[in-house]
Motif scaffolding. Structure first.
Motif, PDB file in Angstrom:
ATOM      1  N   ALA A  11      -1.515   4.775   5.577  1.00  0.00           N
ATOM      2  CA  ALA A  11      -1.013   5.155   6.896  1.00  0.00           C
ATOM      3  C   ALA A  11       0.366   4.579   7.178  1.00  0.00           C
ATOM      4  O   ALA A  11       1.234   5.263   7.738  1.00  0.00           O
ATOM      5  CB  ALA A  11      -1.998   4.685   7.970  1.00  0.00           C
ATOM      6  N   ASP A  12       0.587   3.319   6.791  1.00  0.00           N
ATOM      7  CA  ASP A  12       1.841   2.643   7.134  1.00  0.00           C
ATOM      8  C   ASP A  12       2.941   2.871   6.116  1.00  0.00           C
ATOM      9  O   ASP A  12       4.121   2.858   6.458  1.00  0.00           O
ATOM     10  CB  ASP A  12       1.604   1.129   7.279  1.00  0.00           C
ATOM     11  N   ARG A  13       2.579   3.067   4.828  1.00  0.00           N
ATOM     12  CA  ARG A  13       3.596   3.175   3.779  1.00  0.00           C
ATOM     13  C   ARG A  13       3.286   4.364   2.862  1.00  0.00           C
ATOM     14  O   ARG A  13       3.083   4.204   1.647  1.00  0.00           O
ATOM     15  CB  ARG A  13       3.650   1.882   2.952  1.00  0.00           C
ATOM     16  N   PRO A  14       3.222   5.558   3.398  1.00  0.00           N
ATOM     17  CA  PRO A  14       2.824   6.712   2.563  1.00  0.00           C
ATOM     18  C   PRO A  14       3.796   6.992   1.427  1.00  0.00           C
ATOM     19  O   PRO A  14       3.396   7.455   0.359  1.00  0.00           O
ATOM     20  CB  PRO A  14       2.792   7.880   3.569  1.00  0.00           C
ATOM     21  N   GLY A  15       5.074   6.700   1.629  1.00  0.00           N
ATOM     22  CA  GLY A  15       6.050   6.964   0.578  1.00  0.00           C
ATOM     23  C   GLY A  15       6.076   5.920  -0.520  1.00  0.00           C
ATOM     24  O   GLY A  15       6.706   6.142  -1.555  1.00  0.00           O
ATOM     25  N   GLU A  16       5.432   4.804  -0.312  1.00  0.00           N
ATOM     26  CA  GLU A  16       5.463   3.718  -1.283  1.00  0.00           C
ATOM     27  C   GLU A  16       4.113   3.452  -1.927  1.00  0.00           C
ATOM     28  O   GLU A  16       4.017   2.634  -2.850  1.00  0.00           O
ATOM     29  CB  GLU A  16       5.950   2.427  -0.601  1.00  0.00           C
ATOM     30  N   VAL A  17       3.076   4.108  -1.434  1.00  0.00           N
ATOM     31  CA  VAL A  17       1.727   3.741  -1.853  1.00  0.00           C
ATOM     32  C   VAL A  17       1.503   3.972  -3.349  1.00  0.00           C
ATOM     33  O   VAL A  17       0.853   3.156  -4.015  1.00  0.00           O
ATOM     34  CB  VAL A  17       0.693   4.508  -1.000  1.00  0.00           C
ATOM     35  N   ASP A  18       2.044   5.044  -3.907  1.00  0.00           N
ATOM     36  CA  ASP A  18       1.831   5.322  -5.334  1.00  0.00           C
ATOM     37  C   ASP A  18       2.546   4.283  -6.212  1.00  0.00           C
ATOM     38  O   ASP A  18       1.985   3.802  -7.210  1.00  0.00           O
ATOM     39  CB  ASP A  18       2.329   6.728  -5.675  1.00  0.00           C
ATOM     40  N   LEU A  22       0.655   0.990  -5.986  1.00  0.00           N
ATOM     41  CA  LEU A  22      -0.578   1.028  -6.769  1.00  0.00           C
ATOM     42  C   LEU A  22      -0.281   0.836  -8.257  1.00  0.00           C
ATOM     43  O   LEU A  22      -0.960   0.056  -8.945  1.00  0.00           O
ATOM     44  CB  LEU A  22      -1.301   2.356  -6.535  1.00  0.00           C
ATOM     45  N   ALA A  23       0.738   1.515  -8.766  1.00  0.00           N
ATOM     46  CA  ALA A  23       1.081   1.393 -10.185  1.00  0.00           C
ATOM     47  C   ALA A  23       1.509  -0.036 -10.517  1.00  0.00           C
ATOM     48  O   ALA A  23       1.119  -0.585 -11.562  1.00  0.00           O
ATOM     49  CB  ALA A  23       2.194   2.377 -10.533  1.00  0.00           C
ATOM     50  N   ALA A  24       2.292  -0.660  -9.643  1.00  0.00           N
ATOM     51  CA  ALA A  24       2.765  -2.023  -9.906  1.00  0.00           C
ATOM     52  C   ALA A  24       1.618  -3.022  -9.872  1.00  0.00           C
ATOM     53  O   ALA A  24       1.522  -3.904 -10.736  1.00  0.00           O
ATOM     54  CB  ALA A  24       3.842  -2.405  -8.889  1.00  0.00           C
ATOM     55  N   VAL A  25       0.729  -2.893  -8.893  1.00  0.00           N
ATOM     56  CA  VAL A  25      -0.381  -3.836  -8.775  1.00  0.00           C
ATOM     57  C   VAL A  25      -1.357  -3.665  -9.937  1.00  0.00           C
ATOM     58  O   VAL A  25      -1.862  -4.650 -10.500  1.00  0.00           O
ATOM     59  CB  VAL A  25      -1.091  -3.667  -7.417  1.00  0.00           C
ATOM     60  N   ARG A  26      -1.633  -2.431 -10.317  1.00  0.00           N
ATOM     61  CA  ARG A  26      -2.531  -2.210 -11.461  1.00  0.00           C
ATOM     62  C   ARG A  26      -1.918  -2.760 -12.757  1.00  0.00           C
ATOM     63  O   ARG A  26      -2.634  -3.305 -13.603  1.00  0.00           O
ATOM     64  CB  ARG A  26      -2.826  -0.722 -11.602  1.00  0.00           C
ATOM     65  N   ARG A  27      -0.606  -2.631 -12.892  1.00  0.00           N
ATOM     66  CA  ARG A  27       0.059  -3.181 -14.081  1.00  0.00           C
ATOM     67  C   ARG A  27      -0.032  -4.708 -14.078  1.00  0.00           C
ATOM     68  O   ARG A  27      -0.205  -5.330 -15.138  1.00  0.00           O
ATOM     69  CB  ARG A  27       1.520  -2.732 -14.110  1.00  0.00           C
ATOM     70  N   PHE A  28       0.053  -5.297 -12.912  1.00  0.00           N
ATOM     71  CA  PHE A  28      -0.053  -6.758 -12.816  1.00  0.00           C
ATOM     72  C   PHE A  28      -1.429  -7.234 -13.273  1.00  0.00           C
ATOM     73  O   PHE A  28      -1.533  -8.193 -14.050  1.00  0.00           O
ATOM     74  CB  PHE A  28       0.203  -7.194 -11.367  1.00  0.00           C
ATOM     75  N   MET A  49       2.700  -6.638  -4.096  1.00  0.00           N
ATOM     76  CA  MET A  49       1.651  -7.640  -4.036  1.00  0.00           C
ATOM     77  C   MET A  49       1.594  -8.301  -2.655  1.00  0.00           C
ATOM     78  O   MET A  49       0.502  -8.555  -2.127  1.00  0.00           O
ATOM     79  CB  MET A  49       1.871  -8.696  -5.119  1.00  0.00           C
ATOM     80  N   ALA A  50       2.751  -8.582  -2.079  1.00  0.00           N
ATOM     81  CA  ALA A  50       2.763  -9.149  -0.726  1.00  0.00           C
ATOM     82  C   ALA A  50       2.116  -8.184   0.264  1.00  0.00           C
ATOM     83  O   ALA A  50       1.362  -8.601   1.156  1.00  0.00           O
ATOM     84  CB  ALA A  50       4.194  -9.486  -0.311  1.00  0.00           C
ATOM     85  N   ASN A  51       2.397  -6.889   0.117  1.00  0.00           N
ATOM     86  CA  ASN A  51       1.798  -5.903   1.016  1.00  0.00           C
ATOM     87  C   ASN A  51       0.285  -5.797   0.806  1.00  0.00           C
ATOM     88  O   ASN A  51      -0.471  -5.701   1.777  1.00  0.00           O
ATOM     89  CB  ASN A  51       2.451  -4.538   0.788  1.00  0.00           C
ATOM     90  N   TRP A  52      -0.151  -5.810  -0.444  1.00  0.00           N
ATOM     91  CA  TRP A  52      -1.586  -5.662  -0.714  1.00  0.00           C
ATOM     92  C   TRP A  52      -2.367  -6.888  -0.254  1.00  0.00           C
ATOM     93  O   TRP A  52      -3.497  -6.760   0.235  1.00  0.00           O
ATOM     94  CB  TRP A  52      -1.814  -5.404  -2.196  1.00  0.00           C
ATOM     95  N   VAL A  53      -1.807  -8.076  -0.411  1.00  0.00           N
ATOM     96  CA  VAL A  53      -2.476  -9.281   0.097  1.00  0.00           C
ATOM     97  C   VAL A  53      -2.572  -9.218   1.617  1.00  0.00           C
ATOM     98  O   VAL A  53      -3.613  -9.553   2.206  1.00  0.00           O
ATOM     99  CB  VAL A  53      -1.722 -10.545  -0.359  1.00  0.00           C
ATOM    100  N   THR A  54      -1.509  -8.765   2.263  1.00  0.00           N
ATOM    101  CA  THR A  54      -1.536  -8.621   3.719  1.00  0.00           C
ATOM    102  C   THR A  54      -2.601  -7.621   4.147  1.00  0.00           C
ATOM    103  O   THR A  54      -3.367  -7.866   5.100  1.00  0.00           O
ATOM    104  CB  THR A  54      -0.154  -8.178   4.230  1.00  0.00           C
ATOM    105  N   ASP A  55      -2.666  -6.484   3.465  1.00  0.00           N
ATOM    106  CA  ASP A  55      -3.668  -5.478   3.808  1.00  0.00           C
ATOM    107  C   ASP A  55      -5.085  -6.016   3.611  1.00  0.00           C
ATOM    108  O   ASP A  55      -5.971  -5.785   4.447  1.00  0.00           O
ATOM    109  CB  ASP A  55      -3.473  -4.226   2.942  1.00  0.00           C
ATOM    110  N   ALA A  56      -5.317  -6.729   2.503  1.00  0.00           N
ATOM    111  CA  ALA A  56      -6.651  -7.269   2.246  1.00  0.00           C
ATOM    112  C   ALA A  56      -7.046  -8.293   3.302  1.00  0.00           C
ATOM    113  O   ALA A  56      -8.190  -8.310   3.765  1.00  0.00           O
ATOM    114  CB  ALA A  56      -6.696  -7.901   0.857  1.00  0.00           C
ATOM    115  N   TYR A  57      -6.107  -9.137   3.693  1.00  0.00           N
ATOM    116  CA  TYR A  57      -6.396 -10.122   4.743  1.00  0.00           C
ATOM    117  C   TYR A  57      -6.743  -9.425   6.064  1.00  0.00           C
ATOM    118  O   TYR A  57      -7.718  -9.791   6.737  1.00  0.00           O
ATOM    119  CB  TYR A  57      -5.198 -11.046   4.936  1.00  0.00           C
ATOM    120  N   LEU A  58      -5.971  -8.423   6.439  1.00  0.00           N
ATOM    121  CA  LEU A  58      -6.227  -7.727   7.705  1.00  0.00           C
ATOM    122  C   LEU A  58      -7.538  -6.948   7.649  1.00  0.00           C
ATOM    123  O   LEU A  58      -8.240  -6.847   8.665  1.00  0.00           O
ATOM    124  CB  LEU A  58      -5.057  -6.790   8.033  1.00  0.00           C
TER     125      LEU A  58
END
Length: 217
Positions: free
Chosen positions: A128-135, A138-144, A187-196
């Protein structure tokens, strides 16, 4: 006393004091050594500085960082139309903010990020918040997480994550560092989303379920 003894005593004299040479002036010594050589010394110093700077850049590890921010409200949601003592502005607000810093570092948050990466499912908030960046995120976090085992990747997540809140501030900084420049921001965004999702105001908790049931009455 005989005349001979008097003559011997008369001929005695105090030894002459040897003059002590003054200590050399260090500035004069340097000036003397550098006379007609200062240009060569300057060029040598500049060349050494350039060489050492390039060596430090090549050998020192370079890390990229990105920071997400979370604003912590000073009061809880109200259950009824009017505020109650439990929902008024908190007196121990700084302690509450410090508690959120601890919760962001909770292993549950790390496990939620890892689980979402394994399933390949970004959070609803990310869509919802980052539709243009979500893909790309996802690729960066999965690679990590694919670069190491599950436990090693979570340890790397813990090591690269820095969560802090300036004293007296309502903002919590969620900072992530990595040698890969494509990793920190996702990663900073995904940690924030998981916390919220787990501890945020919209999270499904016992408290939120009680509020929903009371509002339906």
């Amino acid at each position: 006393m005989s005349d001979t003894q008097q003559t011997a005593l008369a001929n005695l004299s105090a030894p002459e004091a040897t003059p002590v040479a003054p200590a050399p002036n260090p500035f004069e010594l340097v000036q003397d050594r550098l006379q007609n050589r200062w240009k060569a010394c300057l060029l040598t110093g500049l060349a050494a500085g350039v060489v050492l700077g390039v060596a430090a850049y090549l050998l020192a590890p370079v890390k990229y960082a990105a920071t997400a921010y979370v604003k912590i409200d000073a009061k809880l949601d109200t259950i009824l139309a009017e505020d109650m003592p439990e929902t008024e502005a908190m007196d121990n607000y700084e302690a509450y903010v410090a508690q959120q810093v601890v919760l962001i570092n909770d292993p549950r948050v790390f496990e939620a990020v890892a689980d979402a990466a394994r399933r390949g499912e970004p959070s609803t908030r990310a869509k919802a918040d980052r539709p243009g960046e979500v893909d790309a995120e996802l690729a960066a976090v999965r690679r990590f997480f694919a670069s190491a085992g599950s436990d090693e990747a979570i340890e790397a997540l813990d090591e690269g994550l820095v969560v802090a809140s300036p004293r007296g501030s309502s903002m919590v900084e969620i900072r992530f560092e990595s040698k890969d420049k494509s990793i920190p921001a996702p990663m900073a965004n995904w940690v924030t989303d998981a916390y919220l999702d787990i501890y945020g105001p919209s999270a499904e908790t016992v408290y939120s379920r009680k509020i929903a049931s009371l509002r339906e009455l």
